[in-house]
Write an enzyme that holds these catalytic residues in place. Structure first.
Site, PDB file in Angstrom:
ATOM      1  N   ASP A  67      45.496  37.141  53.359  1.00  0.00           N
ATOM      2  CA  ASP A  67      46.547  36.993  54.359  1.00  0.00           C
ATOM      3  C   ASP A  67      47.908  36.765  53.717  1.00  0.00           C
ATOM      4  O   ASP A  67      48.022  36.593  52.503  1.00  0.00           O
ATOM      5  CB  ASP A  67      46.222  35.835  55.314  1.00  0.00           C
ATOM      6  N   ASN A 135      39.648  23.677  61.453  1.00  0.00           N
ATOM      7  CA  ASN A 135      39.176  24.129  62.766  1.00  0.00           C
ATOM      8  C   ASN A 135      38.198  25.301  62.655  1.00  0.00           C
ATOM      9  O   ASN A 135      37.875  25.936  63.640  1.00  0.00           O
ATOM     10  CB  ASN A 135      40.353  24.483  63.675  1.00  0.00           C
ATOM     11  N   HIS A 137      38.698  28.063  60.794  1.00  0.00           N
ATOM     12  CA  HIS A 137      39.285  29.376  60.560  1.00  0.00           C
ATOM     13  C   HIS A 137      38.984  29.870  59.144  1.00  0.00           C
ATOM     14  O   HIS A 137      38.838  29.100  58.214  1.00  0.00           O
ATOM     15  CB  HIS A 137      40.785  29.402  60.860  1.00  0.00           C
ATOM     16  N   GLU A 142      41.801  32.516  63.696  1.00  0.00           N
ATOM     17  CA  GLU A 142      41.742  31.252  64.419  1.00  0.00           C
ATOM     18  C   GLU A 142      40.645  31.259  65.481  1.00  0.00           C
ATOM     19  O   GLU A 142      40.260  32.323  65.987  1.00  0.00           O
ATOM     20  CB  GLU A 142      43.097  30.987  65.094  1.00  0.00           C
TER      21      GLU A 142
END
Length: 245
Positions: A67, A135, A137, A142
């Site tokens: 990313d 979380n 990801h 996400e």
């Protein structure tokens, strides 16, 4: 899924570097998938050290990063191109033309996503290095009701931006968007190496590896891959049951 536990980070980093080094020896023209953040730094330090000792070469290898932030130039200290240059590329014999990272300042971001997917299709990843967010990801995929399979533009969750604020002067400076490989792209890698350290990741490690497969925890989709190796330090693995692993 192979899960290996280590008493400390140093041994974990050494093991990860050994696995990458072995792949480079077996297949010098391999394609490596890289991750950023604090967790991989120790691995990259090990690889740089091995290169300096003449124990490996990246000269024929290619690399793809997961990313990149939208809006940061390659020279920005928090861009992932800058990160990779600082921690790995400029210290080794990587051919810079064969190191691919999404262009977060492309004039047409959707076209950049398609360009990146075309490169990935042309050069399938042999080993993808991953970390995991608090979380769940992976990359910047996400949690949500559904996930995008291919490279795409994503709006970062507030908790993700808060977690990454430590790398910036303030949370307000953390970009709100990023380009990320999709979970489908990640799962196409021939092998996956997931590395997690720290007690703050213990709950999400348990959720991802021992919980249900759900888009609410993108990392749980790794359970569907046939060749995943997980390296955990004692703190990160403390909530994961021993049974079945």
């Amino acid at each position: 899924m192979k899960i290996k536990r280590f008493t400390g980070k140093a041994a974990l980093h050494t093991e990860a570097a050994k696995l990458i080094t072995q792949l480079l020896k077996d297949k010098p023209d391999c394609t490596l998938g890289f991750a950023t953040g604090s967790t991989p730094i120790g691995i990259y330090e090990q690889l740089v050290g091995m290169y300096a000792k003449g124990r490996l070469s990246f000269a024929r290898a290619r690399s793809f990063n997961l990313d990149e932030y939208v809006g940061l130039t390659e020279s920005h200290p928090q861009s992932y191109r800058y990160y990779m240059q600082h921690h790995l590329f400029r210290h080794t014999d990587f051919d810079q033309r064969n190191t691919y990272i999404p262009n977060g300042i492309a004039a047409d971001l959707e076209a950049e996503c398609r360009r990146y997917d075309s490169l990935l299709a042309e050069h399938p990843i042999d080993l993808q290095l991953l970390g995991i967010g608090h979380n769940g990801h992976i990359g910047f995929n996400e949690p949500g009701h559904s996930l995008t399979g291919e490279t795409h533009l994503v709006t970062l969750k507030p908790e993700t931006r808060a977690a990454n604020a430590r790398f910036f002067d303030s949370e307000d400076e953390v970009p709100r968007q990023a380009i990320t490989m999709g979970m489908g792209s990640i799962l196409k890698a021939k092998s996956i190496l997931l590395v997690v350290t720290g007690a703050d990741k213990a709950a999400v490690v348990n959720e991802a590896l021992a919980g249900p497969i759900t888009t609410a925890c993108p990392a749980s989709l790794l359970q569907t891959h046939a060749n995943v190796t997980v390296l955990l330090d004692a703190d990160a693995g403390k909530e994961l049951p021993d049974a079945g692993f």
